[in-house]
Write a protein that holds these residues in place. Structure first.
Motif, PDB file in Angstrom:
ATOM      1  N   UNK A  12      42.343  15.983   8.004  1.00 56.25           N
ATOM      2  CA  UNK A  12      41.865  17.057   7.137  1.00 56.25           C
ATOM      3  C   UNK A  12      41.216  18.208   7.899  1.00 56.25           C
ATOM      4  N   UNK A  13      41.649  18.457   9.147  1.00 59.24           N
ATOM      5  CA  UNK A  13      41.138  19.581   9.913  1.00 59.24           C
ATOM      6  C   UNK A  13      42.294  20.256  10.670  1.00 59.24           C
ATOM      7  N   UNK A  35      38.866  23.753  11.921  1.00 54.49           N
ATOM      8  CA  UNK A  35      38.741  24.381  10.607  1.00 54.49           C
ATOM      9  C   UNK A  35      39.048  23.334   9.548  1.00 54.49           C
ATOM     10  N   UNK A  36      38.162  23.169   8.591  1.00 56.49           N
ATOM     11  CA  UNK A  36      38.343  22.158   7.549  1.00 56.49           C
ATOM     12  C   UNK A  36      39.388  22.610   6.540  1.00 56.49           C
ATOM     13  N   UNK A  37      40.341  21.741   6.241  1.00 59.75           N
ATOM     14  CA  UNK A  37      41.354  22.042   5.243  1.00 59.75           C
ATOM     15  C   UNK A  37      40.678  22.212   3.877  1.00 59.75           C
ATOM     16  N   UNK A  38      40.999  23.317   3.201  1.00 63.92           N
ATOM     17  CA  UNK A  38      40.396  23.594   1.905  1.00 63.92           C
ATOM     18  C   UNK A  38      39.216  24.551   1.971  1.00 63.92           C
ATOM     19  N   UNK A  39      38.763  24.876   3.190  1.00 67.42           N
ATOM     20  CA  UNK A  39      37.642  25.804   3.343  1.00 67.42           C
ATOM     21  C   UNK A  39      38.130  27.251   3.246  1.00 67.42           C
ATOM     22  N   UNK A  40      37.169  28.179   3.163  1.00 66.28           N
ATOM     23  CA  UNK A  40      37.523  29.606   3.106  1.00 66.28           C
ATOM     24  C   UNK A  40      38.262  30.021   4.375  1.00 66.28           C
ATOM     25  N   UNK A  99      44.598  19.806   0.598  1.00 66.95           N
ATOM     26  CA  UNK A  99      44.850  18.548   1.309  1.00 66.95           C
ATOM     27  C   UNK A  99      45.765  17.652   0.477  1.00 66.95           C
ATOM     28  N   UNK A 100      45.580  17.638  -0.832  1.00 61.01           N
ATOM     29  CA  UNK A 100      46.421  16.811  -1.693  1.00 61.01           C
ATOM     30  C   UNK A 100      47.860  17.288  -1.689  1.00 61.01           C
ATOM     31  N   UNK A 101      48.045  18.618  -1.664  1.00 57.40           N
ATOM     32  CA  UNK A 101      49.387  19.167  -1.630  1.00 57.40           C
ATOM     33  C   UNK A 101      50.093  18.792  -0.327  1.00 57.40           C
ATOM     34  N   UNK A 102      49.387  18.887   0.794  1.00 53.16           N
ATOM     35  CA  UNK A 102      49.973  18.539   2.088  1.00 53.16           C
ATOM     36  C   UNK A 102      50.370  17.068   2.122  1.00 53.16           C
ATOM     37  N   UNK A 103      49.501  16.202   1.630  1.00 56.48           N
ATOM     38  CA  UNK A 103      49.819  14.769   1.622  1.00 56.48           C
ATOM     39  C   UNK A 103      50.981  14.452   0.687  1.00 56.48           C
TER      40      UNK A 103
END
Length: 596
Positions: A12-13, A35-40, A99-103
């Motif tokens: 998730x990064x 960079x955290x997935x889902x962050x700005x 993250x859910x979309x990527x998975x």
């Protein structure tokens, strides 16, 4: 030869490498901050047209994402090579790449049936734990588990090392030997991701219902919007279950995601009678147990159920020890373990290392101490650790006493946490007003406190002393004052600044033969009269008036008393006499309404 890498997403990064060398994880120490997935920052990076691609790796699969321009706009697409062919799937606009979309895309591009890597990971989580050879059969508990099949859910909740998994493993063997279907899923912290939990859940169910994954798409569990549809699809598929089946969810305490607890509750309440779930947890599961109990969907086993009886331990000990012991020695070991099977095994381990029965049952016991510190104390949040250590010196406590000693305003919440998480705490009354720590755990906490914060102990004892004084329980105050300094006459004034509170002890002083005999032998009659008044907290003037002598004479008598005791003040003199008094005060006066 260095080659320019493309950014990589895993755990998730997003990692933006400066350059890439040969490395098993695909990156080096020379990287920019992740960079955290889902962050700005993540969505800003995705929207930048200069960023052309990244690779994605997760438990569910991998792919390469490319930023492509279509119809005057930019979109992301996923690519993966499978069986010699490149497969392409639409990922979406930058703001859609969660993250859910990527998975979800990873699952579609690399299905469980075709991805050997994922299969191996699943296989490890679905493997039933092995059973030790020296396990003692427990027919009473096995029968209770067998009868629980009539309910939808069985919860086994107890602290670490109380034999939960071992019992389930024994029962699993019995169920399988009777021809019933039973599968096992060992959970870990990564299962707090909804898509990961439900993919593992369905994979485990497929062991007892082959073909289930063909009926239920994992994509339905990727987002909140489709979770309800996913549950309904799963429940509809489970209706096809023709024979009774059981699924064991081990280590449930690692789950903290509320969406998983809520979805699982819905499943339990609606699932067909053919399916039975068993939850094994160190803590009380975050499920509506009261409601499930009222609906007759719940069967429970707790620490008291799992506790080994004295007879069971005496039956097991000869199997564990190479050299036979006397019956008295077996009883000593069983009593010391107090029904806790792991404690018994640790005591036996110390004997195998050459320790005698007396040594391994003495305090502190190294193996027991290490286990409880590592597996219980240090696993708790820092705030809970502070509360445990602050209240460890107390024989028993309620919310008010715990707050006074720990200086934490949330003692009620702390006690609730300890109860819910099975942290070796026991209620001492039916109203659950007074509590104590399980004796072995209390010993470990006190030992840890003496080792790491010895200077704090006297302060904790003095806080307890003050609380008991303020609540009129002077025998308890005297006990904790003595624990603080070894001399209650010094500690009590420190706690309350009032020697007059000791007046209640004066009648008891007069009735102790050994103290009276020692005083008659060491002091004159007049000096004993002065000591009697000093015990009552009288001043020099009050003593002079009572005995009809001058204050100067009183001071002379006090000086003689101090000289005979080899002390410098009246307080020190009384403190030196106090240890002769404390044996008579070993019954502390906690009212029945407040005592455990």
């Amino acid at each position: 030869m260095l080659r320019q890498p493309i950014p990589q997403v895993f755990d998730d990064h997003l990692y933006l490498q400066d350059y890439l060398q040969d490395h098993p994880r695909g990156y080096t120490q020379h990287t920019t901050p992740r960079v955290t997935v889902g962050s700005h920052q993540w969505y800003t990076w995705l929207a930048d047209a200069q960023n052309k691609s990244f690779t994605f790796k997760s438990h569910f699969g991998s792919f390469t994402a490319r930023h492509e321009r279509q119809r005057n706009s930019w979109y992301w697409y996923a690519y993966r090579k499978q069986q010699g062919r490149i497969r392409k799937m639409y990922l979406g606009r930058p703001q859609e790449l969660t993250a859910e979309r990527l998975n979800s895309i990873a699952i579609n591009l690399c299905t469980y049936s075709s991805c050997q890597h994922n299969y191996q990971l699943f296989e490890a989580k679905l493997r039933t734990p092995s059973l030790a050879r020296d396990v003692l059969p427990r027919p009473r508990l096995l029968a209770k588990l067998q009868n629980s099949l009539e309910t939808g859910l069985t919860v086994i909740s107890a602290p670490a090392g109380w034999g939960k998994t071992t019992l389930l493993r024994q029962w699993h063997n019995e169920v399988v030997s009777q021809g019933c279907a039973c599968s096992w899923l060992s959970l870990d912290k990564e299962d707090n991701q909804a898509i990961r939990f439900w993919s593992h859940f369905i994979a485990a169910l497929e062991q007892v219902m082959p073909g289930l994954s063909d009926l239920v798409s994992i994509e339905l569990f990727c987002a909140h919007a489709t979770l309800t549809q996913g549950l309904h699809t799963l429940l509809h598929a489970l209706d096809r279950l023709s024979t009774p089946a059981t699924l064991v969810l081990d280590n449930y305490h690692v789950l903290y995601a509320q969406e998983i607890h809520q979805a699982l509750t819905t499943l339990i309440e609606l699932m067909p009678l053919q399916l039975h779930l068993v939850i094994v947890s160190r803590t009380r599961p975050e499920l509506p147990l009261a409601r499930l109990r009222a609906q007759r969907l719940l069967n429970e086993l707790h620490m008291d159920d799992l506790r080994f009886s004295q007879q069971e331990m005496l039956q097991l000990l000869p199997r564990l020890l190479a050299q036979p012991l006397t019956t008295e020695q077996y009883v000593t070991l069983a009593t010391r373990a107090n029904g806790w099977i792991t404690a018994l095994h640790l005591l036996v381990a110390s004997i195998h290392e050459g320790g005698t029965i007396e040594e391994v049952c003495a305090l502190p016991q190294r193996h027991l101490n290490d286990y409880m510190v590592e597996e219980v104390l240090l696993q708790q949040p820092e705030e809970v650790q502070r509360f445990l250590l602050a209240t460890a010196p107390l024989d028993s406590f309620d919310i008010s006493l715990a707050s006074a000693v720990s200086l934490q305003a949330n003692s009620e919440a702390m006690l609730d946490y300890l109860s819910r998480h099975n942290i070796f705490i026991e209620a001492q009354d039916s109203q659950r007003g007074w509590f104590r720590y399980q004796p072995l755990f209390a010993e470990v906490l006190r030992g840890y406190l003496r080792q790491h914060s010895a200077s704090l102990l006297p302060e904790l004892y003095l806080r307890a002393c003050t609380w008991y004084q303020q609540n009129g329980l002077l025998n308890n105050a005297l006990y904790y004052a003595t624990q603080a300094t070894g001399n209650a006459m010094i500690a009590l004034p420190q706690a309350d600044n009032q020697l007059g509170n000791l007046t209640n002890y004066y009648p008891m002083v007069q009735t102790i033969p050994t103290l009276k005999h020692a005083r008659r032998k060491l002091f004159t009659q007049r000096e004993n009269e002065v000591i009697d008044l000093l015990w009552q907290g009288a001043s020099n003037r009050e003593i002079a008036a009572k005995l009809i002598i001058s204050e100067g004479t009183v001071k002379k008598h006090v000086a003689n008393i101090c000289g005979k005791l080899e002390v410098k003040s009246r307080t020190q003199a009384l403190a030196k006499l106090m240890p002769q008094l404390t044996p008579a005060l070993n019954s502390r006066d906690v009212p029945a309404s407040r005592a455990g």
